[in-house]
Design a protein around this motif. Structure first.
Motif, PDB file in Angstrom:
ATOM      1  N   ASN A  50       0.831  -1.185   0.000  1.00  0.00           N
ATOM      2  CA  ASN A  50       0.000   0.000   0.000  1.00  0.00           C
ATOM      3  C   ASN A  50       0.873   1.245   0.000  1.00  0.00           C
ATOM      4  O   ASN A  50       2.044   1.204   0.400  1.00  0.00           O
ATOM      5  CB  ASN A  50      -0.972   0.015   1.177  1.00  0.00           C
ATOM      6  CG  ASN A  50      -0.294   0.133   2.534  1.00  0.00           C
ATOM      7  OD1 ASN A  50       0.049  -0.860   3.144  1.00  0.00           O
ATOM      8  ND2 ASN A  50      -0.109   1.356   2.992  1.00  0.00           N
ATOM      9  N   ILE A  51       0.287   2.335  -0.464  1.00  0.00           N
ATOM     10  CA  ILE A  51       0.992   3.608  -0.522  1.00  0.00           C
ATOM     11  C   ILE A  51       0.097   4.672   0.080  1.00  0.00           C
ATOM     12  O   ILE A  51      -1.070   4.815  -0.286  1.00  0.00           O
ATOM     13  CB  ILE A  51       1.416   3.953  -1.979  1.00  0.00           C
ATOM     14  CG1 ILE A  51       2.212   5.251  -2.014  1.00  0.00           C
ATOM     15  CG2 ILE A  51       0.219   3.991  -2.924  1.00  0.00           C
ATOM     16  CD1 ILE A  51       2.944   5.471  -3.350  1.00  0.00           C
ATOM     17  N   GLU A  52       0.642   5.393   1.034  1.00  0.00           N
ATOM     18  CA  GLU A  52      -0.112   6.420   1.732  1.00  0.00           C
ATOM     19  C   GLU A  52      -0.149   7.704   0.917  1.00  0.00           C
ATOM     20  O   GLU A  52       0.561   7.852  -0.085  1.00  0.00           O
ATOM     21  CB  GLU A  52       0.512   6.660   3.103  1.00  0.00           C
ATOM     22  CG  GLU A  52       0.519   5.410   3.979  1.00  0.00           C
ATOM     23  CD  GLU A  52       1.231   5.626   5.301  1.00  0.00           C
ATOM     24  OE1 GLU A  52       1.425   6.791   5.707  1.00  0.00           O
ATOM     25  OE2 GLU A  52       1.576   4.610   5.943  1.00  0.00           O
ATOM     26  N   ASP A  53      -0.952   8.636   1.377  1.00  0.00           N
ATOM     27  CA  ASP A  53      -1.080   9.885   0.628  1.00  0.00           C
ATOM     28  C   ASP A  53       0.232  10.650   0.563  1.00  0.00           C
ATOM     29  O   ASP A  53       0.501  11.334  -0.427  1.00  0.00           O
ATOM     30  CB  ASP A  53      -2.186  10.747   1.226  1.00  0.00           C
ATOM     31  CG  ASP A  53      -2.010  10.993   2.718  1.00  0.00           C
ATOM     32  OD1 ASP A  53      -2.759  11.830   3.268  1.00  0.00           O
ATOM     33  OD2 ASP A  53      -1.144  10.345   3.330  1.00  0.00           O
ATOM     34  N   GLY A  54       1.067  10.490   1.571  1.00  0.00           N
ATOM     35  CA  GLY A  54       2.348  11.183   1.577  1.00  0.00           C
ATOM     36  C   GLY A  54       3.441  10.436   0.849  1.00  0.00           C
ATOM     37  O   GLY A  54       4.581  10.918   0.758  1.00  0.00           O
ATOM     38  N   GLY A  55       3.093   9.255   0.319  1.00  0.00           N
ATOM     39  CA  GLY A  55       4.061   8.476  -0.437  1.00  0.00           C
ATOM     40  C   GLY A  55       4.731   7.354   0.331  1.00  0.00           C
ATOM     41  O   GLY A  55       5.477   6.566  -0.260  1.00  0.00           O
ATOM     42  N   THR A  56       4.463   7.265   1.635  1.00  0.00           N
ATOM     43  CA  THR A  56       5.033   6.159   2.407  1.00  0.00           C
ATOM     44  C   THR A  56       4.458   4.842   1.912  1.00  0.00           C
ATOM     45  O   THR A  56       3.251   4.732   1.701  1.00  0.00           O
ATOM     46  CB  THR A  56       4.717   6.327   3.891  1.00  0.00           C
ATOM     47  OG1 THR A  56       5.289   7.553   4.348  1.00  0.00           O
ATOM     48  CG2 THR A  56       5.273   5.170   4.710  1.00  0.00           C
ATOM     49  N   THR A  57       5.321   3.871   1.745  1.00  0.00           N
ATOM     50  CA  THR A  57       4.905   2.576   1.230  1.00  0.00           C
ATOM     51  C   THR A  57       5.129   1.480   2.260  1.00  0.00           C
ATOM     52  O   THR A  57       6.044   1.567   3.091  1.00  0.00           O
ATOM     53  CB  THR A  57       5.662   2.220  -0.051  1.00  0.00           C
ATOM     54  OG1 THR A  57       7.071   2.259   0.215  1.00  0.00           O
ATOM     55  CG2 THR A  57       5.358   3.217  -1.166  1.00  0.00           C
ATOM     56  N   THR A  58       4.296   0.454   2.184  1.00  0.00           N
ATOM     57  CA  THR A  58       4.409  -0.707   3.052  1.00  0.00           C
ATOM     58  C   THR A  58       4.219  -1.950   2.204  1.00  0.00           C
ATOM     59  O   THR A  58       3.363  -1.955   1.315  1.00  0.00           O
ATOM     60  CB  THR A  58       3.356  -0.674   4.170  1.00  0.00           C
ATOM     61  OG1 THR A  58       3.473   0.552   4.889  1.00  0.00           O
ATOM     62  CG2 THR A  58       3.545  -1.839   5.129  1.00  0.00           C
TER      63      THR A  58
END
Length: 120
Positions: A50-58
């Motif tokens: 997944n990718i968060e709105d700020g661009g952090t990925t998991t």
């Protein structure tokens, strides 16, 4: 209604690469979290990345270091670059908006998915 349309799957040999794309009919606000899921035969659907709105990925442990999720809000598209594929990556891949506190069973409006088959 939101529509997700996945593409880019196919048959690839072990060690090969594929790039999946997901176009959504929803205006892709930069605030949305997005994700890729997969479902292998006989197994439950699982979160891949997944990718968060700020661009952090998991990433799921099984794909760390091999898969990369990215997004292009202007194109309403997000991507999954898959490298060094193994037969264990064989599955139907789905994209969706990601709700981190929502059980997967409560997700709806799935797209048709795209089949990825890794085989020699």
């Amino acid at each position: 209604q939101v529509r997700f349309v996945e593409s880019g799957g196919g048959l690839v040999q072990p060690g090969g690469s594929l790039r999946l794309s997901c176009v959504t009919s929803k205006s892709m606000s930069r605030h949305y979290w997005l994700a890729w899921f997969r479902q292998a035969p006989g197994k439950a659907r699982e979160l891949v990345a997944n990718i968060e709105d700020g661009g952090t990925t998991t990433y799921a442990d099984a794909v760390k270091g091999r898969f990369t999720i990215s997004r292009d809000n202007a194109l309403k598209t997000h991507y999954l670059q898959m490298n060094n594929l193994t037969p264990q990556d064989t599955a139907v891949y789905y994209c969706h908006e990601f709700f981190p506190l929502t059980p997967l069973s409560d997700y709806n409006q799935w797209g048709p998915g795209t089949q990825v088959t890794v085989s020699s």
